[in-house]
Design an enzyme around this catalytic site. Structure first.
Site, PDB file in Angstrom:
ATOM      1  N   TYR A  87     -34.641  13.026 -63.536  1.00  0.00           N
ATOM      2  CA  TYR A  87     -34.815  12.166 -64.559  1.00  0.00           C
ATOM      3  C   TYR A  87     -35.686  12.744 -65.590  1.00  0.00           C
ATOM      4  CZ  TYR A  87     -36.600   7.872 -66.499  1.00  0.00           C
ATOM      5  OH  TYR A  87     -36.898   6.699 -67.728  1.00  0.00           O
ATOM      6  N   HIS A 122     -40.787  -0.143 -59.913  1.00  0.00           N
ATOM      7  CA  HIS A 122     -41.912   0.594 -59.914  1.00  0.00           C
ATOM      8  C   HIS A 122     -43.045  -0.023 -58.923  1.00  0.00           C
ATOM      9  CE1 HIS A 122     -40.075   2.348 -63.755  1.00  0.00           C
ATOM     10  NE2 HIS A 122     -40.292   3.258 -63.040  1.00  0.00           N
ATOM     11  N   LYS A 167     -35.353  13.657 -69.571  1.00  0.00           N
ATOM     12  CA  LYS A 167     -36.225  13.116 -70.701  1.00  0.00           C
ATOM     13  C   LYS A 167     -36.675  14.280 -71.444  1.00  0.00           C
ATOM     14  CE  LYS A 167     -36.133   8.731 -70.396  1.00  0.00           C
ATOM     15  NZ  LYS A 167     -35.810   7.885 -71.378  1.00  0.00           N
ATOM     16  N   SER A 177     -41.306   9.582 -70.604  1.00  0.00           N
ATOM     17  CA  SER A 177     -41.793   9.258 -69.454  1.00  0.00           C
ATOM     18  C   SER A 177     -43.088  10.229 -68.999  1.00  0.00           C
ATOM     19  CB  SER A 177     -41.170   8.779 -68.470  1.00  0.00           C
ATOM     20  OG  SER A 177     -41.775   9.096 -67.042  1.00  0.00           O
ATOM     21  N   SER A 178     -44.180  10.249 -68.498  1.00  0.00           N
ATOM     22  CA  SER A 178     -45.080  11.033 -68.225  1.00  0.00           C
ATOM     23  C   SER A 178     -44.686  11.764 -66.989  1.00  0.00           C
ATOM     24  CB  SER A 178     -46.276  10.533 -67.630  1.00  0.00           C
ATOM     25  OG  SER A 178     -46.373   9.493 -66.788  1.00  0.00           O
ATOM     26  N   CYS A 179     -43.542  11.534 -66.456  1.00  0.00           N
ATOM     27  CA  CYS A 179     -42.981  12.533 -65.225  1.00  0.00           C
ATOM     28  C   CYS A 179     -42.374  13.640 -65.846  1.00  0.00           C
ATOM     29  CB  CYS A 179     -41.867  11.636 -64.649  1.00  0.00           C
ATOM     30  SG  CYS A 179     -40.358  11.409 -65.244  1.00  0.00           S
TER      31      CYS A 179
HETATM   32  N1  LIG Z   1     -41.297   1.133 -66.882  1.00  0.00           N
HETATM   33  C1  LIG Z   1     -42.286   2.167 -66.843  1.00  0.00           C
HETATM   34  O1  LIG Z   1     -43.021   2.050 -65.993  1.00  0.00           O
HETATM   35  C2  LIG Z   1     -41.915   3.238 -67.899  1.00  0.00           C
HETATM   36  C3  LIG Z   1     -42.992   4.109 -67.772  1.00  0.00           C
HETATM   37  C4  LIG Z   1     -42.856   5.149 -68.851  1.00  0.00           C
HETATM   38  C5  LIG Z   1     -41.752   5.388 -69.789  1.00  0.00           C
HETATM   39  N2  LIG Z   1     -40.756   4.436 -69.399  1.00  0.00           N
HETATM   40  C6  LIG Z   1     -39.441   4.664 -70.411  1.00  0.00           C
HETATM   41  O2  LIG Z   1     -39.118   3.481 -71.346  1.00  0.00           O
HETATM   42  C7  LIG Z   1     -37.990   3.270 -71.303  1.00  0.00           C
HETATM   43  C8  LIG Z   1     -37.391   2.040 -71.167  1.00  0.00           C
HETATM   44  O3  LIG Z   1     -37.657   1.700 -69.780  1.00  0.00           O
HETATM   45  P1  LIG Z   1     -37.541   0.308 -69.325  1.00  0.00           P
HETATM   46  O4  LIG Z   1     -38.865   0.251 -68.256  1.00  0.00           O
HETATM   47  O5  LIG Z   1     -37.940  -0.963 -70.228  1.00  0.00           O
HETATM   48  O6  LIG Z   1     -36.564   0.004 -68.461  1.00  0.00           O
HETATM   49  P2  LIG Z   1     -35.533  -0.977 -68.182  1.00  0.00           P
HETATM   50  O7  LIG Z   1     -36.247  -2.546 -68.194  1.00  0.00           O
HETATM   51  O8  LIG Z   1     -34.647  -0.873 -67.087  1.00  0.00           O
HETATM   52  O9  LIG Z   1     -34.706  -1.374 -69.621  1.00  0.00           O
HETATM   53  C9  LIG Z   1     -33.565  -0.265 -69.952  1.00  0.00           C
HETATM   54  C10 LIG Z   1     -32.769  -0.859 -70.740  1.00  0.00           C
HETATM   55  O10 LIG Z   1     -31.558   0.176 -70.991  1.00  0.00           O
HETATM   56  C11 LIG Z   1     -30.441  -0.216 -70.910  1.00  0.00           C
HETATM   57  N3  LIG Z   1     -29.566   0.514 -70.776  1.00  0.00           N
HETATM   58  C12 LIG Z   1     -29.174   1.424 -69.552  1.00  0.00           C
HETATM   59  N4  LIG Z   1     -28.463   1.978 -69.545  1.00  0.00           N
HETATM   60  C13 LIG Z   1     -27.449   1.758 -70.579  1.00  0.00           C
HETATM   61  C14 LIG Z   1     -26.414   2.442 -71.397  1.00  0.00           C
HETATM   62  N5  LIG Z   1     -25.684   3.362 -70.642  1.00  0.00           N
HETATM   63  N6  LIG Z   1     -26.112   1.711 -72.314  1.00  0.00           N
HETATM   64  C15 LIG Z   1     -26.646   0.803 -73.117  1.00  0.00           C
HETATM   65  N7  LIG Z   1     -27.989   0.493 -72.720  1.00  0.00           N
HETATM   66  C16 LIG Z   1     -28.204   0.912 -71.392  1.00  0.00           C
HETATM   67  C17 LIG Z   1     -30.500  -1.510 -69.926  1.00  0.00           C
HETATM   68  O11 LIG Z   1     -29.597  -2.433 -69.806  1.00  0.00           O
HETATM   69  P3  LIG Z   1     -29.141  -3.057 -68.475  1.00  0.00           P
HETATM   70  O12 LIG Z   1     -30.225  -3.528 -67.811  1.00  0.00           O
HETATM   71  O13 LIG Z   1     -28.060  -4.051 -68.997  1.00  0.00           O
HETATM   72  O14 LIG Z   1     -28.389  -1.931 -67.758  1.00  0.00           O
HETATM   73  C18 LIG Z   1     -31.838  -2.008 -69.997  1.00  0.00           C
HETATM   74  O15 LIG Z   1     -31.881  -3.106 -70.957  1.00  0.00           O
HETATM   75  C19 LIG Z   1     -37.301   4.601 -70.712  1.00  0.00           C
HETATM   76  O16 LIG Z   1     -36.946   5.675 -71.496  1.00  0.00           O
HETATM   77  C20 LIG Z   1     -38.377   5.049 -69.767  1.00  0.00           C
HETATM   78  O17 LIG Z   1     -38.276   6.148 -69.538  1.00  0.00           O
HETATM   79  C21 LIG Z   1     -40.808   3.400 -68.763  1.00  0.00           C
END
Ligand SMILES: NC(=O)c1ccc[n+]([C@@H]2O[C@H](COP(=O)([O-])OP(=O)(O)OC[C@H]3O[C@@H](n4cnc5c(N)ncnc54)[C@H](OP(=O)(O)O)[C@@H]3O)[C@@H](O)[C@H]2O)c1
Length: 314
Positions: A138, A181, A142, A109-111
């Site tokens: 966090y 978010h 990362k 993530s950009s953070c």
């Molecule tokens: N959303 C943003 O704006 C954003 C921005 C920049 C980067 N990212 C990056 O993109 C990635 C995914 O983000 P996202 O927005 O898709 O998040 P998300 O919608 O919350 O999805 C995360 C997934 O990971 C699973 N998970 C979490 N803990 C776990 C564990 N211990 N074992 C197995 N599965 C697990 C969750 O399952 P459960 O829901 O069942 O726990 C969920 O399906 C992250 O690395 C994040 O840093 C996101």
């Protein structure tokens, strides 16, 4: 290049990013995608992770599982955010390498970039000064994940890469009232205000911070592109290179949702980092660019919110 029948594990496939990567892989004709829910495979449990990788031996891994949240969630659970993310990453990356995974792509993530990094932020500004305090735990997790990929490459000659997206939005976003978010939170608030006929909506901060937003299907397209076209220790930024103020964003969401009441600002609440824009020249030079303009993307996200009530209730 990944063969169309290569065994590809997408970790976090029910999340916003993971589900978009699965859609993109399917769209491009990949046929051997493996997934596990959090319940089936808890990535923070080393024994489970080792058993899974030893049995399945995926050739490629997209690591899009993470414990994710907005400012409030991060501040209230610093220890949990650090532990879950760091342990999950170390377990998955280590087990992938031990079991012969050809290439792994780690989603950060950009953070990870310093609070006062020169804008727009280049990949090379990593670890040049202090992090933003609100999401330090966090970010440290990362940074550890991307550094572990780099160190495996340097010590063992692997081909593990990382990508650092800006703020994302789109189908399967998290619309939780306190743990989401800014963009999904605004969609939910304006939708609820429209439905209840509220005269005004009060937003956090003063609306001045500048932010960038990328539609998640565009990110997924970049993730597959990088898996096939990029190798290197330095991460790759994922964004549009365009920014707008939170005030402008708020007005845009209100317009898309159809909320016509007043928008107020509560400046006693934190703004977060004053400006966050990624320098996307590296991805551009590799031959990639985003496709979805913000207003179109918000329309698609709002459609998804309206038709995906389970996700909205998470
Ligand atoms: N959303 C943003 O704006 C954003 C921005 C920049 C980067 N990212 C990056 O993109 C990635 C995914 O983000 P996202 O927005 O898709 O998040 P998300 O919608 O919350 O999805 C995360 C997934 O990971 C699973 N998970 C979490 N803990 C776990 C564990 N211990 N074992 C197995 N599965 C697990 C969750 O399952 P459960 O829901 O069942 O726990 C969920 O399906 C992250 O690395 C994040 O840093 C996101």
């Amino acid at each position: 290049m990944m063969e169309k029948n290569a065994k590809i594990y997408v970790a976090g496939h029910r999340g916003m990013v993971g589900s978009a990567i699965v859609r993109e892989l399917q769209r491009q004709g990949y046929t051997n995608i493996i997934t596990r829910t959090h319940k089936e495979l808890n990535l923070t449990r080393q024994d489970q992770v080792e058993a899974f990788f030893a049995a399945e031996k995926p050739e490629y891994v997209f690591l899009a599982a993470a414990k994710v949240g907005g400012i409030v969630a991060n501040q209230n659970a610093l220890a949990d955010f650090m532990y879950d993310n760091m342990v999950l990453e170390m377990n998955a990356i280590h087990a992938a390498w031990q079991n012969g995974c050809k290439k792994l792509e780690f989603l950060g993530s950009s953070c990870i970039y310093p609070r006062m990094a020169p804008q727009p932020m280049k990949e090379s500004c990593l670890l040049t000064s202090e992090l933003e305090k609100t999401n330090e735990a966090y970010a440290l997790a990362k940074i550890s994940g991307l550094k572990y990929c780099e160190f495996l490459n340097r010590q063992y000659g692997t081909d593990y890469i990382s990508v650092m997206p800006t703020n994302l939005y789109g189908p399967n976003d998290n619309y939780h009232p306190t743990h989401s978010h800014v963009l999904p939170a605004l969609i939910r608030r304006f939708h609820e205000a429209k439905v209840s006929g509220a005269e005004s909506v009060t937003c956090w901060g003063d609306g001045s911070p500048l932010r960038e937003f990328l539609y998640v299907d565009d990110l997924a397209n970049l993730c597959v592109f990088l898996m096939n076209n990029y190798s290197g220790n330095e991460t790759v930024n994922a964004g549009t290179g365009k920014e707008l103020s939170i005030r402008e964003l708020t007005e845009l969401v209100a317009k898309v949702v159809g909320y016509t009441g007043e928008i107020r600002w509560d400046s006693s609440k934190p703004n977060g980092t004053p400006r966050k824009l990624l320098d996307v020249s590296k991805a551009t030079a590799l031959g990639w660019t985003y496709k979805t303009e913000l207003e179109d993307g918000i329309r698609l996200a709002y459609e998804d919110f309206l038709h995906n009530p389970m996700r909205a209730e998470r």
